[in-house]
Enzyme design. Sequence first.
Site, mmCIF file in Angstrom:
data_model
loop_
_atom_site.group_PDB
_atom_site.id
_atom_site.type_symbol
_atom_site.label_atom_id
_atom_site.label_comp_id
_atom_site.label_asym_id
_atom_site.label_seq_id
_atom_site.Cartn_x
_atom_site.Cartn_y
_atom_site.Cartn_z
ATOM 1 N N SER A 204 10.956 -48.194 7.861
ATOM 2 C CA SER A 204 11.209 -49.385 8.654
ATOM 3 C C SER A 204 10.326 -50.573 8.273
ATOM 4 C CB SER A 204 10.999 -49.055 10.133
ATOM 5 O OG SER A 204 9.626 -48.725 10.371
ATOM 6 N N LYS B 109 3.144 -56.241 10.875
ATOM 7 C CA LYS B 109 4.457 -55.711 11.252
ATOM 8 C C LYS B 109 4.725 -56.042 12.723
ATOM 9 C CE LYS B 109 7.153 -51.397 11.098
ATOM 10 N NZ LYS B 109 7.151 -49.972 10.708
ATOM 11 N N SER C 102 7.950 -44.330 7.087
ATOM 12 C CA SER C 102 8.179 -45.783 7.111
ATOM 13 C C SER C 102 7.103 -46.645 6.473
ATOM 14 C CB SER C 102 8.420 -46.253 8.549
ATOM 15 O OG SER C 102 9.668 -45.806 8.997
#
Length: 495
Positions: free
Chosen positions: A161, A80, A185
């Site tokens: 997210s 990420k 998330s």
Amino acid sequence: MTDVTELGVAAIREGVAKGEFSAVEVAEAFNANVAAAQQALNAFIVPTPEKAIEAAQAVDAARAAGKPLGKMAGVPIGMKDLFATRGIQTTAASHILEGFKPEYESTVSQKLWDAGAGMLGKLNLDQFAMGSSNETSYFGNVISPWRRNDGGNAALAPGGSSGGSSAAVAARLAPAATGTDTGGSIRQPAAFTGISGIKPTYGRCSRWGVVAFASSLDQAGPMARDVRDCAIMLEAMAGFDPKDSTSLDLPVPAWEAGLSGDLKGKKVGIPREYRLDGMDEEVAKSWDQGIAWLKDAGAEIVEISLPHTKYALPTYYIIAPAEASSNLARYDGVRYGLRDLPDGAGLQDMYAATRAAGFGPEVKRRILIGTYVLSAGFYDAYYTQAQKVRALISRDFKEAWAHCDVILAPTTPSASFALGEKSADPLEMYLNDVFSVPASLAGLPAMSVPAGLNSEGLPLGLQIIGKPFDEQGVLNAGLAIESRAGFTAKPEKWW
């Protein structure tokens, strides 16, 4: 040879160790998938095929030399783009950090590289991890690999997210990926895309080198195809870090070795406050099915009460923006990232111009909310009150643990929705976190595992919440659900 991109972490690690295929072959296969899907799914901000190959070559050389291999040896993963990676652009999906290449490596990513993992690239996300649909990234929306079975081809949200992470794992672009969870998330995108993801106890994984959103809530965790893969990856990621003052100084348990789907003697709590009015019927049905599965695994089902649940969402949306407004003050155009310097501008003008150009609308919204609730006239009315309610929410869970070992709830109030469907109404978007936020506020370990498909052919997830430091209990309950759900669905390839 088997298509290695259909294999998960455990199978790849074992295949490489036995010499059934080389780590380089695995890296090349996943690199090819990443390249083929990038235009359609936009899961990666920066693909790094050379890094994946480099790590794979090191694993193959170690195996040939008879050296011991790490927990993640030969497994290429997605990272990420919130984790600092030395020499590789790290942006938090924001224009304000575009072009920033850290001179250091985050603790979590370094641990994964030390365990033999390789990096396929930096994954797209909601800007500064603020969002539930991956529509706030400066680098464009991530598209879910799933489609509704109604014949339409509406682009669906992969969750947020960590939407790039969930899309990459579901679409077989990576066997696993890192995520971060501030209010859901990891869990919400995992539920939307039919994969597993666990947020460990707050402090279990180091936050050093992770771009901060809300420091008292942010926690890194793994996202993978199944529970065992999550356990393997979490073992590699977790551990004490003296560079992070919130890091837990505890040994890392052998979660993979401790996996067991037998829940005899365990009590599973069902919070009555999570049965919301007007709850999606299919989500409610999936929850009831999960209860039956855990009962079948030997668990005793007990009803519990978490009375302050209704205040969790407003509490979160005071505390998280408050911490964000403080954390994001460092992006001023002076030291790194974007600098917008209008002609004849002074220092304050440069700050204003840089932030106006660099931050997206959702980030600006949360900074404004956060600054407001921290301002002199409103600090006590909002921020202090929210901290008191947070303590009550945490106490609710502590009292519940006297009656149960883990808690079962839905992960999300609905299946994935179409991009653009909720972005006009921030409040409706924020409601996506209604089931995931309480565990974040209390710092508890929580996991989402796929439970099945709804009538539109989209995945639904079930959430297990555990006691502090009891990731094992959460993983075991997840395994009990996984083995009974028999979830093998994957998105039909259209990209």
